[in-house]
Structures are given as C-alpha cells and as structure tokens.
Design a protein around this motif. Structure first.
Motif, PDB file in Angstrom:
ATOM      1  N   ARG A  26      -4.273   6.677  -1.727  1.00  0.00           N
ATOM      2  CA  ARG A  26      -3.801   5.415  -1.446  1.00  0.00           C
ATOM      3  C   ARG A  26      -3.923   4.748  -2.592  1.00  0.00           C
ATOM      4  NH1 ARG A  26      -6.682   2.673   2.001  1.00  0.00           N
ATOM      5  NH2 ARG A  26      -4.876   1.197   2.992  1.00  0.00           N
ATOM      6  N   THR A  62       0.923   5.147   0.209  1.00  0.00           N
ATOM      7  CA  THR A  62       0.225   6.376   0.829  1.00  0.00           C
ATOM      8  C   THR A  62       0.808   7.755   0.801  1.00  0.00           C
ATOM      9  OG1 THR A  62      -0.723   4.947   2.525  1.00  0.00           O
ATOM     10  CG2 THR A  62      -1.165   7.318   2.953  1.00  0.00           C
ATOM     11  N   ILE A  71       1.038  -1.225  -0.013  1.00  0.00           N
ATOM     12  CA  ILE A  71      -0.126  -0.178  -0.011  1.00  0.00           C
ATOM     13  C   ILE A  71       0.690   1.420   0.064  1.00  0.00           C
ATOM     14  CG2 ILE A  71      -1.899   1.292   1.202  1.00  0.00           C
ATOM     15  CD1 ILE A  71      -2.791  -1.335   0.058  1.00  0.00           C
ATOM     16  N   ARG A 107      -3.075   0.508  -3.934  1.00  0.00           N
ATOM     17  CA  ARG A 107      -2.542  -0.728  -3.793  1.00  0.00           C
ATOM     18  C   ARG A 107      -1.817  -1.483  -5.264  1.00  0.00           C
ATOM     19  NH1 ARG A 107      -4.032  -6.198  -4.268  1.00  0.00           N
ATOM     20  NH2 ARG A 107      -3.560  -7.544  -2.572  1.00  0.00           N
TER      21      ARG A 107
END
Length: 309
Positions: free
Chosen positions: A265, A259, A257, A267
């Motif tokens: 965010r 951020t 992840i 993935r």
C-alpha cells in the motif's frame, strides 16, 4: 501580452501542463457508430435525430454514462447497420459488449443503468482492448489534425479494434486516446508511443508514457495511481485506489491510498499548482490553468507474501 496567443491549444498546453489527473471522470460508455458528419454536440438533433436526442441525453446523464460517436478510420460506405459498444470502466470487473442496430431509436431500448453493473449479456463480449481516438474537429481542430493520423496508423496494426471518436475531453492534450473497457486515457501521443500503448494493453500491462489517468477515478486518484505505476510495480489490474478525506494542510489538496493485490500500500499526497493562463480550446479565451502535482509517495505496507514465513 499572452505568450500563448495565436497558438493551437495543444501547443500551448505542451509547454508545462502535466498530463496526470486530466482524464474525464466517467465509468460507463455508450459508443454509437455514426459514419456521417458530426455536429459540435455529441447528442445533437442533426446527428441521431430529434425524436431521440433529448431522451437519450437525459438517460445517459442520469446513469452517468458518456455518449460517444464512433466510426471506422477511413471512408467507408454506410450499410445502415450501426455498431454499438457498451463498456463499463472499473478498476476490477471492467467489461465491453458489442451489438448492432439498424435504427437509432433502438438505443432507447437499452437500459443505461446496466452499465453500472456486471456484463448484462445483451451483446457479444469483446475480449480485445478497443481503441478510441478523438478526431472531433467540430469541437477542436487539434483533435482532427493530430488524431486522424494516429487512428489510421493504429487501424493498420490492429484491424477491427480502432475507432475514430467524438470529444472525450481535453482537446489541449491531443492526440487523445482512450482504451476500452479499462478507461485508460492518454494524450500527446505519436505513432510510436500510441502503438506501445495498445501493445501494452494486449500484454495486460499499462504504458505510462502519455497516461492522463483511468477514467473511473477522480483527478487526485488518477494522479496517485500514475505515481505508483511510474515505479513499475504493477500490471493492468493490480491496483485499487481510494480517496482519503480532504486534507487541510495547504497547499496539499488531497491524498489517496493505492493498494496492490499483493498487499503493498502507498499513500500519495497531491497538491495543486497554478499555471499561466492559456486557451483550453483553439480560439477560446485564455483562462488560468490548475495542475495537480505529486507531493509525496509513501510506502505504507510492504509485500505481505514476501514477508510471510
């Protein structure tokens, strides 16, 4: 017949081995000036002396600190005073301090565990990004032949900020460059792209051409960060990366992840791919190469500030 037989390791890797995810994983750096000859091993008795070599090797290993030899590009007369750089490479709070020693035994006065915390204040803070260029010919000829011209060119543009250095990992990606204290690691640079890497660091941004990864992260995290950075969404200190638990889906090998400080965010899933065997170092026997490839980049959260009323 191996199609890479007889090729330099950097030439053999350049055909199809991707750079992302290949930076050596290390968060702490102990860089010691040694203008004389370097042996094959960074901490060798012939370099810093048998009275400290074993003990310093044990201390740096226990603290997960990478010992590195450095010297100024070009031949200089050794005055007896050695520059020591202490650097902590972290996604936030990275720092570098500089001090001088006159005897290698003074290195044993340093607590290597300090590199795992905030700036200790035992040296002069270094604010400008420092550049390490691998020229360690005793480890691999590609580093010396390809690294020295890059180091000399950068030293002319950024005097006092560039060091030739010993093995950083990844001869096959020579010329190899590391920025301190960020730990951003690069490969396959030429004079133009190397200068842009350093210029971007001075602007507080990250050049992604030639980027292998940030050394404080695992290989999967490195790939994930670069995948997001390739979208042009972040400055140098904008991103944090966290590894997810290992995925069970084959051939996916991991996910992370990423951020942004503004709340976005992503993935990023990463999978492995096997490539044809080739030498990892000049004159070494060929072995299978495993590369990490981005499988998917999924936006999880949009800019929170932009969505706020």
């Amino acid at each position: 017949m191996n199609p890479f037989e007889g090729m330099a390791c950097s030439a053999a890797a350049a055909t199809d081995v991707p750079l992302p995810g290949t930076a050596t994983s290390v968060a702490g750096w102990l860089c010691v000036e040694h203008p004389g000859p370097w042996g094959r091993d960074v901490l060798g008795d012939e370099v810093l002396g048998p009275e400290i070599t074993a003990e310093l090797a044990a201390r740096t290993a226990a603290a997960h600190v990478r010992p590195t030899l450095i010297r100024r590009p070009g031949r200089r007369e050794f005055t007896g005073s050695r520059t020591v750089l202490l650097a902590s490479s972290r996604p936030s709070g990275a720092w570098c301090e500089r001090l001088e020693i006159t005897d290698p035994t003074q290195l044993l006065d340093l607590d290597m565990q300090l590199l795992n915390g905030p700036p200790p204040g035992i040296g002069v803070p270094v604010s400008d990004p420092l550049v390490l260029v691998c020229v360690h010919g005793k480890r691999d000829r590609c580093c010396a032949l390809l690294g020295r011209p890059i180091a000399a060119d950068l030293a002319g543009k950024y005097p006092g900020q560039v060091w030739e250095c010993s093995h950083t990992g990844g001869h096959r990606f020579a010329p190899a460059l590391v920025l301190l204290p960020s730990g951003l690691t690069y490969g396959r640079l030429d004079p133009v792209s190397a200068a842009e890497v350093v210029a971007a660091a001075h602007r507080g941004t990250v050049a992604t051409a030639g980027l292998r990864g940030r050394s404080c992260y695992t290989a999967v995290e490195q790939v994930a960060e670069i995948a997001v950075r390739d979208r042009g969404v972040a400055d140098a200190d904008d991103l944090m990366v966290e590894l997810e638990p290992s995925c069970s889906e084959v051939p996916v090998v991991g996910a992370a992840i990423v951020t942004h400080r503004d709340g976005r965010r992503w993935r990023v899933t990463v999978r492995s791919r096997s490539l044809a065997p080739r030498q990892a170092s000049c004159h070494a026997a060929p072995k299978e190469v495993t590369a990490l490839i981005v499988d998917e980049v999924q936006l999880l959260t949009r800019n929170i500030e932009a969505l706020a009323p």
